[in-house]
Design an enzyme around this catalytic site. Structure first.
Site, short mmCIF file in Angstrom:
data_model
loop_
_atom_site.label_atom_id
_atom_site.label_comp_id
_atom_site.label_asym_id
_atom_site.label_seq_id
_atom_site.Cartn_x
_atom_site.Cartn_y
_atom_site.Cartn_z
N SER A 1 0.82 -1.21 0.00
CA SER A 1 0.00 0.00 0.00
C SER A 1 0.86 1.26 0.00
CB SER A 1 -0.96 0.00 1.18
OG SER A 1 -0.34 -0.48 2.31
N HIS B 1 -3.26 -3.17 -5.91
CA HIS B 1 -3.58 -2.69 -4.57
C HIS B 1 -5.06 -2.86 -4.28
CE1 HIS B 1 -3.97 0.68 -1.45
NE2 HIS B 1 -3.42 -0.36 -0.87
N GLU C 1 -6.51 -0.69 -7.30
CA GLU C 1 -5.59 0.22 -7.99
C GLU C 1 -4.54 -0.63 -8.71
OE1 GLU C 1 -5.70 4.29 -5.33
OE2 GLU C 1 -4.54 2.62 -4.55
N ASN D 1 -5.51 6.21 -0.85
CA ASN D 1 -4.98 6.49 0.49
C ASN D 1 -4.47 7.93 0.58
OD1 ASN D 1 -5.60 4.06 1.52
ND2 ASN D 1 -3.57 3.16 1.27
P1 NAI Z 1 -0.88 -9.40 7.61
O1 NAI Z 1 0.13 -9.13 8.65
O2 NAI Z 1 -2.30 -9.65 8.01
O3 NAI Z 1 -0.42 -10.67 6.74
C1 NAI Z 1 0.87 -10.86 6.24
C2 NAI Z 1 1.11 -12.35 6.12
O4 NAI Z 1 2.30 -12.57 5.38
C3 NAI Z 1 1.28 -13.06 7.46
O5 NAI Z 1 0.37 -14.14 7.54
C4 NAI Z 1 2.72 -13.53 7.43
O6 NAI Z 1 2.89 -14.78 8.08
C5 NAI Z 1 2.97 -13.67 5.96
N1 NAI Z 1 4.39 -13.60 5.59
C6 NAI Z 1 5.32 -12.74 6.00
N2 NAI Z 1 6.49 -12.99 5.38
C7 NAI Z 1 6.28 -14.04 4.55
C8 NAI Z 1 7.09 -14.76 3.63
N3 NAI Z 1 8.36 -14.44 3.46
N4 NAI Z 1 6.52 -15.77 2.96
C9 NAI Z 1 5.24 -16.09 3.12
N5 NAI Z 1 4.41 -15.43 3.96
C10 NAI Z 1 4.95 -14.43 4.67
O7 NAI Z 1 -0.77 -8.20 6.58
P2 NAI Z 1 -1.88 -7.58 5.62
O8 NAI Z 1 -2.65 -6.56 6.33
O9 NAI Z 1 -2.59 -8.69 4.94
O10 NAI Z 1 -0.97 -6.82 4.55
C11 NAI Z 1 -0.25 -7.49 3.56
C12 NAI Z 1 0.18 -6.51 2.49
O11 NAI Z 1 -0.99 -5.88 1.95
C13 NAI Z 1 1.08 -5.38 2.99
O12 NAI Z 1 1.98 -5.06 1.96
C14 NAI Z 1 0.09 -4.23 3.21
O13 NAI Z 1 0.69 -2.96 3.09
C15 NAI Z 1 -0.87 -4.46 2.07
N6 NAI Z 1 -2.21 -3.91 2.25
C16 NAI Z 1 -2.85 -3.99 3.46
C17 NAI Z 1 -4.15 -3.48 3.60
C18 NAI Z 1 -4.88 -3.59 4.92
O14 NAI Z 1 -5.92 -2.93 5.08
N7 NAI Z 1 -4.41 -4.42 5.85
C19 NAI Z 1 -4.84 -2.82 2.49
C20 NAI Z 1 -4.11 -2.87 1.25
C21 NAI Z 1 -2.83 -3.37 1.16
#
Ligand code: NAI
Length: 681
Positions: free
Chosen positions: A425, A446, A458, A496
């Site tokens: 993001s 995104h 996006e 955002n």
């Molecule tokens: P989250 O913390 O809920 O999930 C991330 C997951 O990735 C975790 O389950 C973790 O175990 C896993 N992970 C970490 N390193 C890893 C690897 N090397 N290999 C495999 N799995 C791995 O995070 P979330 O909120 O889902 O965000 C993920 C991405 O999406 C980030 O880049 C964030 O900026 C983006 N994003 C988040 C939004 C939100 O509202 N939470 C909205 C739009 C984008």
């Protein structure tokens, strides 16, 4: 008969088969020409009656999508609006008056005028398939079902069911339509011809609503139902913002559901609704949605050349099964794609799989469809899916170093030609692409949270992203029924970046002592679906803080109450306490904002968002003002009836906003300095 848009045949048993096949279009819609032709057909059939008439569509995608929206938008006067409305009514009335059994055979989408034509028939049969959708969605573009729908639907199914459909505009499939009484039978489309013959060989009495439903039309009961409906509408939309739902209730209660009976100066008349800015803005938004859908289609070829081929994604691999990755994977499998889902361990994937199951049960209902979707979602801790995937989406932690490390190991294992996408993001793609041998295949996809609810994606173009990969990203968004918005890779992209200064301004006003309830009320008064304080609690205060800091303009003070809440680990809805205390998923608010003038509060909240939207346009983050408005509405819910931020500026007048900004700058400083892009608005 000389027909352009309809094909009429009479068979050996003297049954007439009328196929709707609008010339020059893949979709059936009703234009003046189409309606006039149908009127001539009705006159012809009345003069030489067949034993029965079946109306079908010759188009693959559905029965009819409603009125021709292009013709609609060209209507420039109340007289023209009334003429178009009257024509549709007269033609459908002639179909309804035919002295022999008439049957509408419905498959795919059957919207607005399509449903109203079906209602003018004596019987309706719908395809049992998952793609059947019947609706009267006029309310969503600020008008009423004006071609007899508001008259015939309540008479057929009772007012409660009819008002529910007309006031929400929601679509129902064949089975629900049967349960409601809107259709007489459901069968598979391939059995349509047989079904027509069976129905017409032995016509049953036309459907009547059960007594309890019919009672809703009795005078005393009708007033009560209308009162309760208005009350329900008022909880969702203000009459000055959205007059159409109120007009629908009045039309049914006072005018027999027939728009021709409504006095022209009534606020619910077609003329009043057409003249209302909300209607104009909602119709524009509807057309913009179509434009965004078209962005997912292959580019047209040069003259004489075929259009480019974009292969659909058959196998998607998602890395990171957290809040976003898990839901992106689940949604894509729901939409028919085989998905492998990877995370560091099985227990990190399990919650995503559980959420997926709940989503499939809610959306698909039928056990075999639920099972099929579930079978398409494959947990894959080892990442075996990488080598087979046409598209790999990364949704791991928001950390550039960790993402780069992942990409470096990932790329050599991907199929040649496969696309790599990041759901980041905030990290510019150019900070991630350096480790790739083919940086042109990296694109940003995104998504917004919650994935199942938010229409927008996006599609982020880094300086290295190839145009073909951008188009493939856009096509993927369409493949999974989302709206693609191409954006340049700059911090915050569009949504955002526009949302964040609005939320931060709300936090600063909280620090000044304005109650959260007042701020929320002011934003809703402007037309936002939810106030900024409630929204911040929903998003999570830690996330608001992180995004706010990253995107802050110079001179932006630190919001102290936000900082304190985070230090106390009160992060919003997810911890049960943020600015509000949350009980059973609802914020506990003090009631009433007293006699405070909400307009200056709303202006101060909204101006930072407008200023940022102007800056995004100047920097060409999105291609033009239309896409900026549509992106902000579909990504944040920004007051749809105002048509988005740029439209809101133009509607009130740039000078008026700039004057307010000058006052705010004098009081609060540089963050209210107008962006240089205002000159071009
Ligand atoms: P989250 O913390 O809920 O999930 C991330 C997951 O990735 C975790 O389950 C973790 O175990 C896993 N992970 C970490 N390193 C890893 C690897 N090397 N290999 C495999 N799995 C791995 O995070 P979330 O909120 O889902 O965000 C993920 C991405 O999406 C980030 O880049 C964030 O900026 C983006 N994003 C988040 C939004 C939100 O509202 N939470 C909205 C739009 C984008």
């Amino acid at each position: 008969m000389d027909l352009k848009h309809w094909v009429l045949e009479t068979d050996a048993q003297n049954l007439a088969w009328l196929r709707f096949d609008r010339a020059g279009s893949a979709t059936n819609t009703f234009s003046t020409e189409v309606l006039r032709e149908l009127g001539r057909i009705a006159d012809h059939l009345a003069a030489m009656p067949p034993k029965g008439l079946a109306i079908l569509s010759a188009k693959e995608n559905g029965f009819a999508a409603g009125a021709d929206i292009d013709e609609f938008t060209k209507i420039s006067s109340a007289e023209e609006a009334m003429a178009f409305t009257t024509l549709g009514n007269e033609v459908f009335d002639r179909i309804a008056a035919l002295p022999f059994p008439t049957l509408a055979m419905i498959h795919g989408f059957c919207m607005g005028g399509g449903t109203e034509l079906a209602l003018a028939c004596r019987y309706r049969i719908a395809d049992d398939g998952a793609k059947t959708r019947m609706a009267l969605p006029e309310v969503l573009i600020g008008i009423v079902p004006g071609w007899g729908g508001a008259k015939r639907l309540p008479a057929l199914v009772g007012a409660a069911g009819a008002l529910d459909l007309m006031l929400t505009g929601r679509g129902i499939d064949g089975r629900r339509a049967k349960k409601l009484g809107l259709v007489d039978a459901v069968t598979q489309k391939r059995h349509f011809e047989n079904a027509v013959r069976m129905f017409l060989a032995n016509p049953p009495p036309p459907h009547r609503p059960p007594l309890s439903a019919a009672m809703t039309g009795w005078p005393g009961v009708r007033s009560l139902v209308a009162f309760l409906s208005r009350k329900k509408v008022a909880q969702k939309a203000r009459a000055d913002h959205y007059p159409a739902p109120y007009a629908i209730v009045d039309l049914w209660k006072d005018f027999g559901g027939d728009v021709r009976n409504v006095p022209v100066d009534h606020p619910g008349s077609m003329a009043s609704l057409f003249a209302h800015p909300t209607t104009r803005n909602l119709i524009r938004l509807f057309k913009l949605q179509d434009r965004m859908k078209a962005l997912g289609k292959p580019a047209a070829g040069a003259p004489g050349e075929p259009e480019e081929a974009i292969e659909p994604i058959r196998h998607l691999h998602v890395i990171g099964a957290g809040a976003m990755g898990g839901d992106i994977a689940a949604w894509s499998a729901l939409k028919g794609i085989t998905v492998t889902l990877q995370d560091l361990s099985p227990d990190r994937i399990a919650p995503a799989v559980q959420r997926a199951h709940a989503l499939y049960r809610k959306r698909l209902k039928q056990p075999h469809l639920v099972q099929a979707a579930f079978d398409r979602l494959i947990p894959d801790v080892r990442g075996d899916g990488v080598a087979k995937a046409d598209l790999v989406i990364e949704a791991i932690v928001e950390n550039a170093e960790i993402k780069r490390k992942l990409f470096a190991g990932l790329e050599p294992r991907m199929k040649p030609g496969a696309i790599l996408a990041s759901n980041t993001s905030s990290i510019p793609l150019q900070e991630l692409s350096g480790v790739l041998r083919s940086p042109e295949r990296l694109v940003g996809l995104h998504f917004f949270n919650p994935v199942a609810m938010m229409m927008l994606v996006e599609i982020v173009e880094g300086p290295q992203t190839s145009p073909a990969v951008m188009r493939a990203g856009q096509a993927f968004a369409r493949q999974i029924d989302k709206l693609p918005l191409p954006c340049k890779s700059a911090p915050g992209f569009l949504v955002n970046r526009v949302l964040s200064p609005y939320l931060m301004e709300a936090m600063l006003m909280l620090d000044e002592g304005v109650p959260g309830e007042t701020l929320d009320a002011a934003a809703k008064d402007f037309g936002m679906p939810m106030g900024p304080i409630e929204l911040a609690d929903m998003v999570g205060l830690d996330i608001c803080w992180a995004v706010g800091q990253e995107l802050a303009r110079p001179g932006m003070p630190i919001p102290k109450k936000l900082q304190a809440a985070i230090e106390a680990k009160n992060l919003g809805k997810k911890t049960g306490k943020g600015f509000y205390t949350w009980v059973r998923g609802k914020p506990q608010k003090a009631s009433g904002s007293g006699s405070v003038d909400l307009k200056p509060i709303a202006d101060r909240l909204v101006i930072p968002a407008l200023n940022e939207a102007v800056a995004c346009l100047r920097e060409k983050i999105v291609a033009d003002a239309d896409l900026c408005d549509a992106g902000v509405i579909f990504g944040t819910g920004f007051a749809p009836h105002r048509g988005g931020p740029i439209s809101a500026i133009r509607e009130r007048g740039k000078d008026s906003w700039l004057k307010t900004m000058a006052g705010l700058k004098a009081k609060h400083g540089e963050r209210f300095e107008p962006d240089t892009g205002w000159d071009a608005i």
